[in-house]
Design a protein around this motif. Sequence first.
Motif, PDB file in Angstrom:
ATOM      1  N   ARG A  34       0.981  -1.149  -0.065  1.00 15.53           N
ATOM      2  CA  ARG A  34       0.175  -0.012   0.179  1.00 15.53           C
ATOM      3  C   ARG A  34       0.931   1.078  -0.205  1.00 15.53           C
ATOM      4  O   ARG A  34       0.730   2.035  -0.754  1.00 15.53           O
ATOM      5  CB  ARG A  34      -1.086  -0.026   1.116  1.00 15.53           C
ATOM      6  CG  ARG A  34      -1.847   1.146   1.369  1.00 15.53           C
ATOM      7  CD  ARG A  34      -2.842   0.975   2.318  1.00 15.53           C
ATOM      8  NE  ARG A  34      -3.615   2.309   2.721  1.00 15.53           N
ATOM      9  CZ  ARG A  34      -5.092   2.310   1.977  1.00 15.53           C
ATOM     10  NH1 ARG A  34      -5.304   1.421   0.987  1.00 15.53           N
ATOM     11  NH2 ARG A  34      -5.596   3.088   2.128  1.00 15.53           N
ATOM     12  N   THR A  38       0.445   4.277  -2.625  1.00 18.04           N
ATOM     13  CA  THR A  38      -0.267   5.676  -1.979  1.00 18.04           C
ATOM     14  C   THR A  38       0.843   6.352  -1.347  1.00 18.04           C
ATOM     15  O   THR A  38       0.274   7.626  -1.255  1.00 18.04           O
ATOM     16  CB  THR A  38      -1.286   5.450  -0.911  1.00 18.04           C
ATOM     17  OG1 THR A  38      -0.573   4.579   0.040  1.00 18.04           O
ATOM     18  CG2 THR A  38      -2.281   4.288  -1.371  1.00 18.04           C
ATOM     19  N   GLY A  43      -0.864   0.975   6.145  1.00 27.43           N
ATOM     20  CA  GLY A  43      -1.589  -0.683   5.738  1.00 27.43           C
ATOM     21  C   GLY A  43      -0.761  -1.529   6.584  1.00 27.43           C
ATOM     22  O   GLY A  43       0.220  -1.410   7.282  1.00 27.43           O
ATOM     23  N   PRO A  51      -6.990   0.636   6.819  1.00 27.78           N
ATOM     24  CA  PRO A  51      -7.620   0.361   5.370  1.00 27.78           C
ATOM     25  C   PRO A  51      -7.901  -0.877   4.977  1.00 27.78           C
ATOM     26  O   PRO A  51      -7.170  -1.862   5.475  1.00 27.78           O
ATOM     27  CB  PRO A  51      -6.288   0.888   4.580  1.00 27.78           C
ATOM     28  CG  PRO A  51      -5.591   1.734   5.548  1.00 27.78           C
ATOM     29  CD  PRO A  51      -5.725   1.293   6.675  1.00 27.78           C
ATOM     30  N   ASP A  53      -7.872  -3.358   3.021  1.00 30.44           N
ATOM     31  CA  ASP A  53      -7.540  -4.030   1.581  1.00 30.44           C
ATOM     32  C   ASP A  53      -7.273  -5.552   2.012  1.00 30.44           C
ATOM     33  O   ASP A  53      -6.262  -5.832   2.722  1.00 30.44           O
ATOM     34  CB  ASP A  53      -6.361  -3.214   1.086  1.00 30.44           C
ATOM     35  CG  ASP A  53      -6.525  -1.911   0.911  1.00 30.44           C
ATOM     36  OD1 ASP A  53      -7.620  -1.424   0.891  1.00 30.44           O
ATOM     37  OD2 ASP A  53      -5.449  -1.312   0.641  1.00 30.44           O
ATOM     38  N   VAL A  91     -10.658  -3.591  -1.669  1.00 33.45           N
ATOM     39  CA  VAL A  91     -10.023  -2.569  -1.554  1.00 33.45           C
ATOM     40  C   VAL A  91     -10.808  -1.362  -0.938  1.00 33.45           C
ATOM     41  O   VAL A  91     -11.683  -1.118  -1.238  1.00 33.45           O
ATOM     42  CB  VAL A  91      -9.568  -2.116  -2.948  1.00 33.45           C
ATOM     43  CG1 VAL A  91      -8.577  -0.660  -2.996  1.00 33.45           C
ATOM     44  CG2 VAL A  91      -8.799  -3.233  -3.541  1.00 33.45           C
ATOM     45  N   ALA A  92     -10.122  -0.745   0.022  1.00 33.33           N
ATOM     46  CA  ALA A  92     -10.591   0.292   0.905  1.00 33.33           C
ATOM     47  C   ALA A  92     -12.138  -0.160   1.323  1.00 33.33           C
ATOM     48  O   ALA A  92     -13.134   0.630   1.270  1.00 33.33           O
ATOM     49  CB  ALA A  92     -10.842   1.633   0.036  1.00 33.33           C
TER      50      ALA A  92
END
Length: 148
Positions: A34, A38, A43, A51, A53, A91-92
């Motif tokens: 991650r 990002t 993460g 998050p 994920d 994801v998210a």
Amino acid sequence: MREFRLAHLLHVGTGFKVETSREQVLGMAFRNGRLSVTNIDDGGVIAAGAPADLLLLDWAALDNDRLRADADVLGVLFARATARHISELIVAGRTVVRDGAVLGVDLAAARAEVIGQMRAGVRDSAVLVSILAAYEQTLATHFEPACC
């Protein structure tokens, strides 16, 4: 999944000396994956507020013909797992892949659009079309040299 395997093979070491374990490769992916996308270091943990994920694997499909109950789980994962073993990708907090299908994307329509644009580009580029045959021959000669 193949990228896990490749990362391990590239960093494992030489001979019988193991420099990077499978656990370390998974840690690199889970903690740093991650971050690498990002540039935010938030993460790698499953916790409230973190998050969401998650990659969920179909272990029954991955492990359906294992002969020994004591086989190393990470060994099985690294040796056999492919995209077909992914049952869900979240994801998210939102499911984006389920049972091999990307949700919310019309893959056939996207492919048709890209192919249409590429074909239009080739039609509009006489120079490209004129060199393709020579380019293909050069590649073939390079990758299939005359032998002995």
